[in-house]
Design a protein around this motif. Structure first.
Motif, mmCIF file in Angstrom:
data_model
loop_
_atom_site.group_PDB
_atom_site.id
_atom_site.type_symbol
_atom_site.label_atom_id
_atom_site.label_comp_id
_atom_site.label_asym_id
_atom_site.label_seq_id
_atom_site.Cartn_x
_atom_site.Cartn_y
_atom_site.Cartn_z
ATOM 1 N N GLN B 102 0.734 -1.740 -0.397
ATOM 2 C CA GLN B 102 -0.233 -0.150 -0.079
ATOM 3 C C GLN B 102 0.716 1.342 0.134
ATOM 4 O O GLN B 102 1.998 1.095 -0.032
ATOM 5 N N ASP B 103 0.316 1.887 -0.357
ATOM 6 C CA ASP B 103 0.677 3.842 -0.359
ATOM 7 C C ASP B 103 0.708 4.383 1.022
ATOM 8 O O ASP B 103 -0.357 4.616 1.611
ATOM 9 N N TRP B 104 1.923 4.288 1.891
ATOM 10 C CA TRP B 104 2.085 5.319 3.281
ATOM 11 C C TRP B 104 2.454 6.186 2.593
ATOM 12 O O TRP B 104 3.242 6.714 3.380
ATOM 13 N N PRO B 105 1.547 7.492 3.041
ATOM 14 C CA PRO B 105 2.115 9.177 2.719
ATOM 15 C C PRO B 105 2.244 9.459 4.582
ATOM 16 O O PRO B 105 1.323 8.917 5.558
ATOM 17 N N VAL B 106 3.089 9.916 4.201
ATOM 18 C CA VAL B 106 3.496 9.832 6.512
ATOM 19 C C VAL B 106 4.178 11.389 6.195
ATOM 20 O O VAL B 106 4.237 12.303 5.327
ATOM 21 N N VAL B 107 3.841 11.974 7.477
ATOM 22 C CA VAL B 107 4.388 13.771 7.688
ATOM 23 C C VAL B 107 5.443 13.027 8.697
ATOM 24 O O VAL B 107 5.467 12.853 9.683
ATOM 25 N N ILE B 108 6.484 14.218 8.676
ATOM 26 C CA ILE B 108 7.680 14.457 9.734
ATOM 27 C C ILE B 108 7.585 15.937 10.353
ATOM 28 O O ILE B 108 7.654 16.544 9.960
ATOM 29 N N VAL B 109 7.186 16.015 11.611
ATOM 30 C CA VAL B 109 7.711 16.590 12.267
ATOM 31 C C VAL B 109 8.848 17.108 12.809
ATOM 32 O O VAL B 109 8.869 16.521 13.751
ATOM 33 N N GLY B 110 8.932 18.583 12.840
ATOM 34 C CA GLY B 110 10.707 18.575 13.186
ATOM 35 C C GLY B 110 11.563 18.043 12.011
ATOM 36 O O GLY B 110 11.942 17.151 11.982
ATOM 37 N N VAL B 111 12.317 19.325 12.084
ATOM 38 C CA VAL B 111 13.117 19.384 10.411
ATOM 39 C C VAL B 111 14.412 19.208 10.909
ATOM 40 O O VAL B 111 15.436 20.288 10.387
ATOM 41 N N ARG B 130 5.871 7.325 2.017
ATOM 42 C CA ARG B 130 6.392 8.592 1.043
ATOM 43 C C ARG B 130 5.801 10.085 1.896
ATOM 44 O O ARG B 130 4.783 9.886 2.449
ATOM 45 N N VAL B 131 6.577 10.814 2.234
ATOM 46 C CA VAL B 131 6.953 11.413 2.969
ATOM 47 C C VAL B 131 6.283 12.842 2.315
ATOM 48 O O VAL B 131 6.625 12.950 0.895
ATOM 49 N N VAL B 132 4.933 12.835 2.896
ATOM 50 C CA VAL B 132 4.282 14.475 1.799
ATOM 51 C C VAL B 132 4.563 15.369 2.407
ATOM 52 O O VAL B 132 4.047 16.412 1.895
ATOM 53 N N GLY B 133 5.140 15.492 3.523
ATOM 54 C CA GLY B 133 4.903 16.595 4.571
ATOM 55 C C GLY B 133 5.867 16.766 5.634
ATOM 56 O O GLY B 133 6.251 15.469 6.470
ATOM 57 N N LEU B 134 6.673 18.117 5.918
ATOM 58 C CA LEU B 134 7.896 17.736 7.004
ATOM 59 C C LEU B 134 7.411 19.411 6.897
ATOM 60 O O LEU B 134 7.328 20.676 5.884
ATOM 61 N N LEU B 135 7.495 19.257 8.372
ATOM 62 C CA LEU B 135 6.879 20.425 9.191
ATOM 63 C C LEU B 135 7.708 20.934 10.432
ATOM 64 O O LEU B 135 8.364 19.963 10.345
ATOM 65 N N ASP B 136 7.625 22.029 10.867
ATOM 66 C CA ASP B 136 9.112 23.035 11.628
ATOM 67 C C ASP B 136 8.124 23.764 12.276
ATOM 68 O O ASP B 136 7.265 24.689 11.908
ATOM 69 N N ALA B 137 8.585 24.126 13.304
ATOM 70 C CA ALA B 137 8.194 25.409 14.266
ATOM 71 C C ALA B 137 8.978 26.693 13.669
ATOM 72 O O ALA B 137 8.088 27.450 14.348
ATOM 73 N N ASP B 138 9.796 25.737 13.549
ATOM 74 C CA ASP B 138 10.999 27.520 13.561
ATOM 75 C C ASP B 138 10.708 27.806 12.130
ATOM 76 O O ASP B 138 10.568 27.923 10.998
ATOM 77 N N PRO B 139 10.416 29.686 12.042
ATOM 78 C CA PRO B 139 10.106 30.070 11.083
ATOM 79 C C PRO B 139 11.579 30.182 9.846
ATOM 80 O O PRO B 139 10.891 30.545 8.957
ATOM 81 N N VAL B 140 12.648 30.230 10.244
ATOM 82 C CA VAL B 140 14.137 29.899 9.925
ATOM 83 C C VAL B 140 14.176 28.667 8.897
ATOM 84 O O VAL B 140 14.508 29.115 7.885
ATOM 85 N N ALA B 181 7.932 20.178 22.876
ATOM 86 C CA ALA B 181 7.694 20.258 21.776
ATOM 87 C C ALA B 181 6.820 18.615 21.376
ATOM 88 O O ALA B 181 5.257 19.060 20.888
ATOM 89 N N ALA B 182 7.126 17.750 21.843
ATOM 90 C CA ALA B 182 6.985 16.581 21.176
ATOM 91 C C ALA B 182 5.826 16.186 22.044
ATOM 92 O O ALA B 182 4.631 15.535 21.522
ATOM 93 N N GLN B 183 5.034 16.210 23.294
ATOM 94 C CA GLN B 183 3.613 16.055 23.744
ATOM 95 C C GLN B 183 2.718 17.111 22.542
ATOM 96 O O GLN B 183 1.327 16.341 22.367
ATOM 97 N N PRO B 184 2.339 18.196 22.341
ATOM 98 C CA PRO B 184 1.398 19.426 21.609
ATOM 99 C C PRO B 184 1.607 18.774 20.439
ATOM 100 O O PRO B 184 0.952 18.682 19.644
ATOM 101 N N VAL B 185 2.838 18.233 19.725
ATOM 102 C CA VAL B 185 2.598 17.926 18.339
ATOM 103 C C VAL B 185 2.166 16.680 18.130
ATOM 104 O O VAL B 185 0.659 16.398 17.559
ATOM 105 N N CYS B 186 2.155 16.059 19.194
ATOM 106 C CA CYS B 186 1.023 14.367 19.302
ATOM 107 C C CYS B 186 -0.135 15.027 19.728
ATOM 108 O O CYS B 186 -0.703 14.479 18.354
ATOM 109 N N ASP B 187 -0.724 15.574 19.736
ATOM 110 C CA ASP B 187 -1.977 16.122 20.353
ATOM 111 C C ASP B 187 -2.429 16.645 19.082
ATOM 112 O O ASP B 187 -3.553 16.748 18.783
#
Lengths: 240, 240
Positions: B102-111, B130-140, B181-187
């Motif tokens: 199957q195709d498993w789209p995943v997001v990675i939070v924290g780059v 398949r990494v469909v998203g890379l997300l980070d809280a840091d604007p830079v 940051a892990a627990q808030p991201v988990c939520d």
DNA sequence: TAGATTGTTAATCGATTAACAATC
DNA sequence: TAGATTGTTAATCGATTAACAATC
């Protein structure tokens, strides 16, 4: 760092009796859980918790209290009936059993993204692992200063490996190179005198049997997760 | 990518018989080893090996042939007595069992370093993740283009999480943030509809019981290695 | 047919669990 | 003493192993 706190209580082993003191032979399943207990206990110690019951510690560790007590019983009798376990004392005993009261100088070979992540991983330094060397084959990476365990460490050329291992008494090597480089690096580590290797590269390493090798595959856990996810969604969707 | 090769052989299950077809309930110990067999078989397929015996495959996987056959028997009868296993066919059956067809789209939070290492890890893409998203809280970090699985992926702000999960049908989230940051991201992942979480942050996450959580502690293996290393050096040195 | 190798069986081994006597 | 909680025991459960009948 509460790991250095001593017993503070007496007579927990059998000192001079001729009886078989057991020792050696802690079950693998128990050894695999000790790091979990250690982490939970450390965080309790930081929050100034003095005593825990097997029930509380088990819940926080995600195991049953029966399993926890069984596990701890393999180390010795470190609790107090009717009371519980002294946190500082137990964290020390587990650390001692795991070998964390010793200083473990380690080298990390391969200072790409993963090497950087490992060097910066707080969990290493806090558990007695000291990164004494960061090595890379790529000339452009040589000279970079990476903070590992609060200390600045300079990235050095792979050529320095043997000297570094000898000089610092390194027994544990961490491989974080690309797959193709892993086996040659492994060979050089073994040749230099390293006796335990932690392998993060996607390659199966061969080494003499007396060398301890553990492989961490970052995708294995993801696969097991997908397996269970598939089961949740219902197998009918798959067989179709 | 030989994963898509079909059976090419007939009648391996019990199609219409009223007999209990077993199914479900592959032992955990077996599931944990399937990714190893899968990796070895994939590499055999790449080297154009057509057939393997349980003995060869077992040796290459680091298990006994009895254990290997027992493991495979839980999936079905996919071998041929007197001959061995068809590599392509078996790699497909294991992939199907693990859900890798199957195709498993995943997001990675924290780059950070670890997020980069995970995104660039070849073992993900080659196994259907398949990494469909890379997300980070840091604007830079926002806007950086990272190559994941051969595809360029732009780092997006954490605010995009919910939309991304909904849009791509993401069911698996990977957390590679700092501990705090892990627990808030988990939520937020759970709130967005993710049902499986792989946690690389040094934090114990809490989530509803129906959410599958697996934690990878990069230091645990190192501790187990140190434990065995200490045993090798002799326990006398420690008790002193 | 003879040789090879699977899939399964039965025996062994180790880990988990529940219960409780020991004891703080 | 009464209450609490450990450390250990015995029963259960699951995983591993060795052997071999089935069968290609």
């Amino acid at each position: 760092m509460p790991l250095t706190g001593g017993p503070g209580r007496g007579g927990h082993a059998a000192p001079g009796t001729g009886a078989p003191v057991r020792r050696r032979g802690i079950p693998d399943a128990t050894v695999a859980r000790l790091p979990v207990y250690h982490r939970v206990l450390t965080s309790l110690a930081e929050r100034r918790v003095g005593v825990v019951s097997s029930d509380e510690l088990a819940r926080a560790s995600g195991v049953t209290s029966a399993k926890l007590r069984k596990d701890l019983s393999h180390l010795g009798s470190y609790g107090t009936r009717g009371v519980g376990y002294d946190v500082e004392y137990l964290v020390y005993q587990i650390a001692r059993e795991l070998g964390l009261t010793q200083d473990w100088p380690v080298v990390i070979v391969g200072v790409g993204n993963l090497g950087h992540a490992l060097a910066g991983y707080g969990g290493f330094a806090s558990r007695g692992f000291r990164v004494v060397g960061l090595l890379d084959a790529d000339p452009v990476r040589i000279g970079e200063v990476v903070v590992a365990g609060g200390e600045p460490v300079v990235v050095r050329p792979l050529a320095d490996l043997e000297a570094l291992v000898a000089e610092c008494g390194v027994t544990i090597g961490v491989i974080a190179t690309p797959a193709a480089a892993a086996q040659p690096v492994c060979d050089r580590l073994v040749g230099a005198g390293v006796t335990s290797i932690l392998n993060f590269a996607p390659a199966v390493l061969v080494a003499p049997p007396e060398i301890g090798i553990r492989k961490v595959d970052l995708a294995v856990e993801l696969q097991i997760l997908a397996f269970h996810e598939q089961r949740k969604l219902g197998p009918a969707a798959v067989t179709a």
